[in-house]
Design an enzyme around this catalytic site. Structure first.
Site, short mmCIF file in Angstrom:
data_model
loop_
_atom_site.label_atom_id
_atom_site.label_comp_id
_atom_site.label_asym_id
_atom_site.label_seq_id
_atom_site.Cartn_x
_atom_site.Cartn_y
_atom_site.Cartn_z
N GLY A 124 0.71 -1.28 -0.03
CA GLY A 124 -0.11 0.21 0.01
C GLY A 124 0.87 1.32 -0.03
O GLY A 124 0.40 2.49 0.42
N ASN B 263 1.36 2.99 -2.53
CA ASN B 263 0.74 4.14 -3.32
C ASN B 263 -0.49 4.64 -2.78
O ASN B 263 -0.81 5.72 -2.80
CB ASN B 263 0.40 3.28 -4.72
N MET C 146 -4.37 -7.12 -7.04
CA MET C 146 -4.09 -8.23 -7.68
C MET C 146 -4.92 -9.10 -8.53
O MET C 146 -4.53 -10.12 -9.19
CB MET C 146 -2.83 -8.95 -6.92
N ILE D 139 -8.12 -9.65 -11.33
CA ILE D 139 -8.81 -9.30 -12.41
C ILE D 139 -10.18 -9.12 -12.26
O ILE D 139 -11.19 -9.95 -11.76
CB ILE D 139 -8.32 -10.08 -13.73
N LEU D 140 -10.46 -7.93 -12.73
CA LEU D 140 -12.07 -7.43 -12.42
C LEU D 140 -12.83 -7.74 -13.87
O LEU D 140 -12.11 -7.62 -14.92
CB LEU D 140 -12.09 -6.02 -12.20
N ASN E 179 -5.88 2.49 -12.92
CA ASN E 179 -5.05 1.29 -12.47
C ASN E 179 -3.47 1.77 -12.61
O ASN E 179 -3.07 2.49 -13.60
CB ASN E 179 -5.26 -0.02 -13.30
N HIS F 194 0.12 0.38 -13.08
CA HIS F 194 0.81 -0.88 -13.64
C HIS F 194 2.47 -0.42 -13.50
O HIS F 194 2.81 0.45 -14.30
CB HIS F 194 0.51 -1.19 -15.12
C1 GAR Z 1 2.67 -1.41 -7.67
O1 GAR Z 1 3.92 -1.26 -8.05
C2 GAR Z 1 1.87 -1.53 -8.71
O2 GAR Z 1 2.11 -0.79 -9.81
C3 GAR Z 1 1.72 -2.88 -8.77
O3 GAR Z 1 1.61 -3.47 -7.55
C4 GAR Z 1 2.72 -2.68 -6.62
C5 GAR Z 1 1.80 -2.12 -5.43
O4 GAR Z 1 2.60 -1.49 -4.67
N1 GAR Z 1 0.48 -3.46 -9.61
C6 GAR Z 1 0.25 -4.58 -10.19
O5 GAR Z 1 1.28 -5.01 -10.49
C7 GAR Z 1 -1.05 -4.58 -10.96
N2 GAR Z 1 -1.05 -5.39 -12.04
P1 GAR Z 1 2.26 -0.71 -3.33
O6 GAR Z 1 1.35 -2.02 -2.46
O7 GAR Z 1 3.38 -0.42 -2.45
O8 GAR Z 1 1.30 0.28 -3.78
#
Ligand code: GAR
Length: 208
Positions: A14, A16, A92, A94-95, A109, A111
């Site tokens: 989390g 982000n 993680m 898929i919707l 989203n 990525h």
């Molecule tokens: C991030 O790097 C995001 O881009 C990726 O998971 C990480 C979460 O980091 N998302 C994906 O791979 C989705 N396909 P966080 O939990 O520290 O925000």
């Protein structure tokens, strides 16, 4: 000005989520995180949300008899909180098209690569950075995009690149990419909140 009501879906650490909440609390974002949903009861992001008195819900697919019921539950919670934008921040799962249609053009989203490289089914989290290092790319980065009915294929809002150096590992590349994610995800939310994003076919036009 009224704040955009944001609902976040996240599965893990989390960072982000934290960045969005911090910017919002500092008054740097015309948005407010009103709810967090996670598919994992051990996700650290839940603790982060509780630290900020943001309501949390753990909604796990296996607790429901079908994908439809699982997503219906999430839609119900998001609607109860009057969410105007759904942000997938390290989510993680898929919707299905059904969920996406319920929030048409209102799901974004992040990525961890420069789409269309290293994306689609099976490319998530550290797997993306492993693939980028193995392939030998010299540039990687992050992408924020609208979510449509195909995985990682919706119109792109912002991308930012990072350089991959010879001694990078998936872990060090992930750190670099996280740093740019923390810039572009809040920026995309800001542009959405200000009504500056216009989808034209595959392209997203950022209005002045
Ligand atoms: C991030 O790097 C995001 O881009 C990726 O998971 C990480 C979460 O980091 N998302 C994906 O791979 C989705 N396909 P966080 O939990 O520290 O925000």
């Amino acid at each position: 000005m009224s704040l955009l009501r944001v609902g976040i879906l996240a599965s893990g650490n989390g960072s982000n989520f934290q960045k969005i909440v911090d910017e919002s609390e500092k008054g740097e974002l015309p948005a407010k995180v009103v709810v967090l949903l996670s598919d994992r009861s051990d996700a650290f992001v839940l603790q982060r949300a509780r630290n900020h008195q943001i309501p949390t819900y753990v909604v796990k697919p296996r607790d429901f008899s079908s994908q439809e019921e699982y997503e219906e539950k999430m839609i119900e919670i998001l609607n109860q909180h009057c969410v105007q934008l759904v942000v997938l921040a390290g989510f993680m799962k898929i919707l299905s098209p059904r969920f996406i249609r319920a929030f048409k053009d209102k799901v974004i989203n992040i990525h961890p690569s420069l789409i269309p490289a290293f994306c689609g089914k099976g490319f998530y989290g550290m797997k993306v950075h492993q693939a980028a290092i193995e392939y030998g790319v010299k540039i990687s980065g992050a992408t924020v995009h609208f979510v449509n009915e195909d995985v990682d294929a919706g119109p792109i809002i912002i991308q930012k690149a990072v350089l991959v150096s010879d001694d990078d590992t998936p872990e060090t590349l992930a750190e670099k990419v996280h740093r740019v994610e923390h810039e572009i995800l809040p920026e995309a939310i800001r542009l959405f909140a200000l009504g500056k994003l216009q989808i034209r076919g595959r392209r997203v036009i950022v209005k002045e």
